[in-house]
Design a protein around this motif. Structure first.
Motif, PDB file in Angstrom:
ATOM      1  N   TRP A 184      23.858 -23.898  -1.716  1.00  0.00           N
ATOM      2  CA  TRP A 184      24.091 -22.927  -0.641  1.00  0.00           C
ATOM      3  C   TRP A 184      22.811 -22.213  -0.229  1.00  0.00           C
ATOM      4  N   ASP A 185      21.713 -22.459  -0.951  1.00  0.00           N
ATOM      5  CA  ASP A 185      20.451 -21.782  -0.657  1.00  0.00           C
ATOM      6  C   ASP A 185      19.395 -22.765  -0.149  1.00  0.00           C
ATOM      7  N   ILE A 186      19.843 -23.836   0.491  1.00  0.00           N
ATOM      8  CA  ILE A 186      18.928 -24.806   1.089  1.00  0.00           C
ATOM      9  C   ILE A 186      18.819 -24.472   2.571  1.00  0.00           C
ATOM     10  N   ASP A 187      17.597 -24.270   3.023  1.00  0.00           N
ATOM     11  CA  ASP A 187      17.380 -24.031   4.447  1.00  0.00           C
ATOM     12  C   ASP A 187      16.966 -25.347   5.099  1.00  0.00           C
ATOM     13  N   ILE A 188      17.742 -25.793   6.048  1.00  0.00           N
ATOM     14  CA  ILE A 188      17.393 -26.995   6.792  1.00  0.00           C
ATOM     15  C   ILE A 188      16.458 -26.561   7.912  1.00  0.00           C
ATOM     16  N   LEU A 189      15.197 -26.959   7.804  1.00  0.00           N
ATOM     17  CA  LEU A 189      14.195 -26.550   8.778  1.00  0.00           C
ATOM     18  C   LEU A 189      14.228 -27.417  10.032  1.00  0.00           C
ATOM     19  N   ASN A 190      14.465 -28.724   9.839  1.00  0.00           N
ATOM     20  CA  ASN A 190      14.419 -29.629  10.972  1.00  0.00           C
ATOM     21  C   ASN A 190      15.065 -30.959  10.593  1.00  0.00           C
ATOM     22  N   VAL A 191      15.762 -31.562  11.545  1.00  0.00           N
ATOM     23  CA  VAL A 191      16.289 -32.916  11.396  1.00  0.00           C
ATOM     24  C   VAL A 191      15.905 -33.665  12.664  1.00  0.00           C
ATOM     25  N   GLU A 192      15.282 -34.829  12.492  1.00  0.00           N
ATOM     26  CA  GLU A 192      14.857 -35.619  13.647  1.00  0.00           C
ATOM     27  C   GLU A 192      15.353 -37.051  13.543  1.00  0.00           C
ATOM     28  N   ARG A 193      15.467 -37.682  14.702  1.00  0.00           N
ATOM     29  CA  ARG A 193      15.705 -39.127  14.820  1.00  0.00           C
ATOM     30  C   ARG A 193      14.447 -39.690  15.470  1.00  0.00           C
ATOM     31  N   PRO A 194      13.441 -40.025  14.690  1.00  0.00           N
ATOM     32  CA  PRO A 194      12.167 -40.446  15.303  1.00  0.00           C
ATOM     33  C   PRO A 194      12.264 -41.740  16.107  1.00  0.00           C
ATOM     34  N   ASP A 195      13.273 -42.557  15.853  1.00  0.00           N
ATOM     35  CA  ASP A 195      13.400 -43.825  16.577  1.00  0.00           C
ATOM     36  C   ASP A 195      14.250 -43.713  17.845  1.00  0.00           C
ATOM     37  N   GLN A 230      13.767 -26.388   3.040  1.00  0.00           N
ATOM     38  CA  GLN A 230      13.049 -25.445   2.178  1.00  0.00           C
ATOM     39  C   GLN A 230      14.015 -24.972   1.097  1.00  0.00           C
ATOM     40  N   VAL A 231      13.528 -24.933  -0.135  1.00  0.00           N
ATOM     41  CA  VAL A 231      14.359 -24.531  -1.271  1.00  0.00           C
ATOM     42  C   VAL A 231      13.652 -23.468  -2.096  1.00  0.00           C
ATOM     43  N   ARG A 232      14.449 -22.726  -2.858  1.00  0.00           N
ATOM     44  CA  ARG A 232      13.947 -21.721  -3.803  1.00  0.00           C
ATOM     45  C   ARG A 232      14.525 -22.051  -5.177  1.00  0.00           C
ATOM     46  N   PRO A 233      13.843 -22.905  -5.944  1.00  0.00           N
ATOM     47  CA  PRO A 233      14.344 -23.230  -7.280  1.00  0.00           C
ATOM     48  C   PRO A 233      14.345 -21.987  -8.171  1.00  0.00           C
ATOM     49  N   TYR A 234      15.270 -21.973  -9.123  1.00  0.00           N
ATOM     50  CA  TYR A 234      15.384 -20.814 -10.006  1.00  0.00           C
ATOM     51  C   TYR A 234      15.696 -21.264 -11.429  1.00  0.00           C
ATOM     52  N   VAL A 235      15.441 -20.357 -12.356  1.00  0.00           N
ATOM     53  CA  VAL A 235      15.839 -20.540 -13.754  1.00  0.00           C
ATOM     54  C   VAL A 235      16.702 -19.357 -14.150  1.00  0.00           C
ATOM     55  N   GLY A 236      17.458 -19.542 -15.211  1.00  0.00           N
ATOM     56  CA  GLY A 236      18.281 -18.445 -15.732  1.00  0.00           C
ATOM     57  C   GLY A 236      19.195 -17.857 -14.678  1.00  0.00           C
ATOM     58  N   PRO A 237      19.293 -16.527 -14.686  1.00  0.00           N
ATOM     59  CA  PRO A 237      20.214 -15.862 -13.754  1.00  0.00           C
ATOM     60  C   PRO A 237      19.585 -15.694 -12.362  1.00  0.00           C
ATOM     61  N   HIS A 238      19.220 -16.815 -11.758  1.00  0.00           N
ATOM     62  CA  HIS A 238      18.635 -16.852 -10.411  1.00  0.00           C
ATOM     63  C   HIS A 238      17.292 -16.137 -10.321  1.00  0.00           C
ATOM     64  N   LEU A 239      16.402 -16.453 -11.263  1.00  0.00           N
ATOM     65  CA  LEU A 239      15.026 -15.967 -11.212  1.00  0.00           C
ATOM     66  C   LEU A 239      14.205 -17.025 -10.472  1.00  0.00           C
ATOM     67  N   ASP A 240      13.822 -16.722  -9.239  1.00  0.00           N
ATOM     68  CA  ASP A 240      13.073 -17.687  -8.438  1.00  0.00           C
ATOM     69  C   ASP A 240      11.766 -18.053  -9.123  1.00  0.00           C
ATOM     70  N   VAL A 241      11.444 -19.358  -9.102  1.00  0.00           N
ATOM     71  CA  VAL A 241      10.174 -19.824  -9.664  1.00  0.00           C
ATOM     72  C   VAL A 241       9.226 -20.303  -8.576  1.00  0.00           C
ATOM     73  N   GLY A 242       9.707 -20.409  -7.348  1.00  0.00           N
ATOM     74  CA  GLY A 242       8.833 -20.830  -6.268  1.00  0.00           C
ATOM     75  C   GLY A 242       9.578 -21.063  -4.979  1.00  0.00           C
ATOM     76  N   ILE A 243       8.798 -21.447  -3.973  1.00  0.00           N
ATOM     77  CA  ILE A 243       9.328 -21.877  -2.683  1.00  0.00           C
ATOM     78  C   ILE A 243       8.712 -23.242  -2.410  1.00  0.00           C
ATOM     79  N   ASP A 244       9.541 -24.192  -2.021  1.00  0.00           N
ATOM     80  CA  ASP A 244       9.075 -25.553  -1.787  1.00  0.00           C
ATOM     81  C   ASP A 244       9.663 -26.098  -0.499  1.00  0.00           C
ATOM     82  N   ARG A 245       8.886 -26.948   0.170  1.00  0.00           N
ATOM     83  CA  ARG A 245       9.370 -27.676   1.347  1.00  0.00           C
ATOM     84  C   ARG A 245       9.406 -29.155   0.994  1.00  0.00           C
ATOM     85  N   ILE A 246      10.513 -29.778   1.336  1.00  0.00           N
ATOM     86  CA  ILE A 246      10.722 -31.185   0.991  1.00  0.00           C
ATOM     87  C   ILE A 246      11.070 -31.946   2.271  1.00  0.00           C
TER      88      ILE A 246
END
Length: 159
Positions: A73-84, A96-112
Motif C-alpha cells: 500500500w506504500d508503493i508510489d507508481i511514478l510512471n507507466v509507459e507503452r514505449p512501443d 518509488q518505495v520506502r523499505p522498512y524494518v521492524g515496526p515500519h522504521l524506514d531504511v531508505g527511499i528507492d526508485r525501481i
C-alpha cells in the motif's frame, strides 16, 4: 462605506467561485479510495511485489543483516509507459518505495524501473537508491547494520 465593503466582498466571492477546487484525494499517483483505479493499482502492485521485494533485498543485504519489507500500500507508481505504442503489451513501470524494518522504521527511499511484456516476463531493469535512513535507526535496531558499513561511515565523518 457599507457599499464599498459589500462590493469588495461580492468581488472576492466571485473570484473564489471561479477558482478550481481540488478534492483532498486529488494527489498525483494516489487514486481515490474504493475506486476501480485503486483496485487495479492494488492488483498491479500485488503481482509485481515478488520482483520489488527481491530487488530491495538484493540491495539492502549489503548493508543490513535483516531484509527490509516493502508495504504494497506504500508503493508510489511514478510512471507507466507503452514505449512501443498504443495497445502494445510491453510496459515500462517506474515506482518509488520506502523499505522498512521492524515496526515500519524506514531504511531508505528507492526508485525501481520494471518492464513487463505481453507474455508475462517481468524484469527489474533499474534500481536507484535515492536516500538512506538505516544509519539513523534507533539503538535497539543498530545491531542489524553490518559492522563494516558503520566503520566506513564513521571514518568518513572524521575526515
Amino acid at each position: 462605506m457599507k457599499k464599498k465593503i459589500i462590493m469588495v466582498l461580492l468581488f472576492v466571492s466571485l473570484i473564489c467561485i471561479q477558482l478550481p477546487s481540488y478534492s483532498v484525494y486529488a494527489i498525483p499517483n494516489k487514486p481515490l479510495p474504493h475506486s476501480k483505479v485503486e483496485l487495479y493499482q492494488d492488483v498491479f502492485c500485488s503481482l509485481l511485489m515478488p520482483y520489488i521485494q527481491k530487488s530491495v533485498g538484493d540491495y539492502y543485504t549489503k548493508f543490513l543483516t535483516d531484509v527490509p519489507t516493502v508495504a504494497p500500500w506504500d508503493i508510489d507508481i511514478l510512471n507507466v509507459e507503452r514505449p512501443d505504442g498504443y495497445r502494445t503489451f510491453f510496459f515500462v513501470i517506474k515506482i518509488q518505495v520506502r523499505p522498512y524494518v521492524g515496526p515500519h522504521l524506514d531504511v531508505g527511499i528507492d526508485r525501481i524501473t520494471i518492464t513487463v511484456d505481453g507474455i508475462g516476463e517481468v524484469k527489474v531493469t533499474k534500481f536507484e537508491h535515492i536516500k538512506s535512513y538505516y544509519l539513523e535507526l534507533p539503538p535497539n535496531y543498530q545491531n542489524i547494520i553490518k559492522k563494516n558499513i558503520t566503520t566506513n561511515y564513521q571514518s568518513n565523518i572524521t575526515k
